[in-house]
Design a protein around this motif. Structure first.
Motif, PDB file in Angstrom:
ATOM      1  N   ALA A  73       0.832  -1.205   0.000  1.00  0.00           N
ATOM      2  CA  ALA A  73       0.000   0.000   0.000  1.00  0.00           C
ATOM      3  C   ALA A  73       0.864   1.252   0.000  1.00  0.00           C
ATOM      4  O   ALA A  73       0.550   2.223  -0.700  1.00  0.00           O
ATOM      5  CB  ALA A  73      -0.925  -0.002   1.215  1.00  0.00           C
ATOM      6  N   ILE A  74       1.947   1.244   0.741  1.00  0.00           N
ATOM      7  CA  ILE A  74       2.847   2.405   0.774  1.00  0.00           C
ATOM      8  C   ILE A  74       3.495   2.616  -0.585  1.00  0.00           C
ATOM      9  O   ILE A  74       3.566   3.741  -1.095  1.00  0.00           O
ATOM     10  CB  ILE A  74       3.904   2.229   1.881  1.00  0.00           C
ATOM     11  CG1 ILE A  74       3.240   2.335   3.256  1.00  0.00           C
ATOM     12  CG2 ILE A  74       5.023   3.254   1.745  1.00  0.00           C
ATOM     13  CD1 ILE A  74       4.143   1.966   4.412  1.00  0.00           C
ATOM     14  N   SER A  77       0.621   3.576  -3.264  1.00  0.00           N
ATOM     15  CA  SER A  77       0.022   4.892  -3.032  1.00  0.00           C
ATOM     16  C   SER A  77       0.967   6.024  -3.421  1.00  0.00           C
ATOM     17  O   SER A  77       0.517   7.067  -3.906  1.00  0.00           O
ATOM     18  CB  SER A  77      -0.407   5.040  -1.580  1.00  0.00           C
ATOM     19  OG  SER A  77       0.720   5.074  -0.723  1.00  0.00           O
ATOM     20  N   VAL A  84       0.660   7.237   2.923  1.00  0.00           N
ATOM     21  CA  VAL A  84      -0.056   6.450   3.916  1.00  0.00           C
ATOM     22  C   VAL A  84       0.223   7.052   5.286  1.00  0.00           C
ATOM     23  O   VAL A  84       1.366   7.267   5.663  1.00  0.00           O
ATOM     24  CB  VAL A  84       0.375   4.969   3.877  1.00  0.00           C
ATOM     25  CG1 VAL A  84      -0.349   4.173   4.934  1.00  0.00           C
ATOM     26  CG2 VAL A  84       0.109   4.384   2.503  1.00  0.00           C
ATOM     27  N   PRO A  91      -4.023   2.360   8.704  1.00  0.00           N
ATOM     28  CA  PRO A  91      -3.452   3.146   7.609  1.00  0.00           C
ATOM     29  C   PRO A  91      -4.537   3.814   6.777  1.00  0.00           C
ATOM     30  O   PRO A  91      -5.534   3.196   6.427  1.00  0.00           O
ATOM     31  CB  PRO A  91      -2.676   2.111   6.789  1.00  0.00           C
ATOM     32  CG  PRO A  91      -3.148   0.787   7.235  1.00  0.00           C
ATOM     33  CD  PRO A  91      -3.758   0.942   8.560  1.00  0.00           C
ATOM     34  N   PHE A  93      -5.087   6.759   3.429  1.00  0.00           N
ATOM     35  CA  PHE A  93      -4.420   7.394   2.317  1.00  0.00           C
ATOM     36  C   PHE A  93      -4.721   8.885   2.332  1.00  0.00           C
ATOM     37  O   PHE A  93      -5.875   9.290   2.444  1.00  0.00           O
ATOM     38  CB  PHE A  93      -4.877   6.785   0.986  1.00  0.00           C
ATOM     39  CG  PHE A  93      -4.545   5.327   0.855  1.00  0.00           C
ATOM     40  CD1 PHE A  93      -3.244   4.930   0.622  1.00  0.00           C
ATOM     41  CD2 PHE A  93      -5.519   4.362   0.978  1.00  0.00           C
ATOM     42  CE1 PHE A  93      -2.921   3.588   0.515  1.00  0.00           C
ATOM     43  CE2 PHE A  93      -5.217   3.017   0.870  1.00  0.00           C
ATOM     44  CZ  PHE A  93      -3.913   2.647   0.636  1.00  0.00           C
TER      45      PHE A  93
END
Length: 96
Positions: A73-74, A77, A84, A91, A93
């Motif tokens: 995700a980091i 994104s 994040v 977490p 966004f």
């Protein structure tokens, strides 16, 4: 200047040890706990399984998958112009 460099180097070394060696070790412990939980032919001794160890194994696998998901995700994104944030434990966004 050298103190800042040493501090940053220590943080990178700690993160690499935890993620680079800690996650595979946690996964290996989960595999071992799953074998102990199954018992029988999965164990060298052939003794009966311990069902509680299966729960421990699945908890280990869940932690490993959660860390992988947060890492992805980091990375993803940042490619879309978000970052994040862990301000509220979960977490979220946030636009950069």
């Amino acid at each position: 200047m050298f103190q800042l460099f040493g501090n940053a180097l220590g943080q990178v070394a700690l993160a690499s040890i935890l993620i680079g060696a800690g996650l595979p070790a946690l996964f290996a412990f989960g595999i071992r706990a799953l074998a102990v939980g199954s018992g029988g032919s999965a164990e060298v001794s052939g003794e009966a399984g311990k069902p509680m160890m299966k729960i421990v194994a699945w908890i280990c696998f869940a932690i490993v998958l959660a860390v992988i998901a947060v890492g992805l995700a980091i990375i993803i994104s940042s490619g879309f112009g978000y970052k994040v944030s862990f301000d509220h434990f979960f977490p979220t966004f946030i636009k950069k």
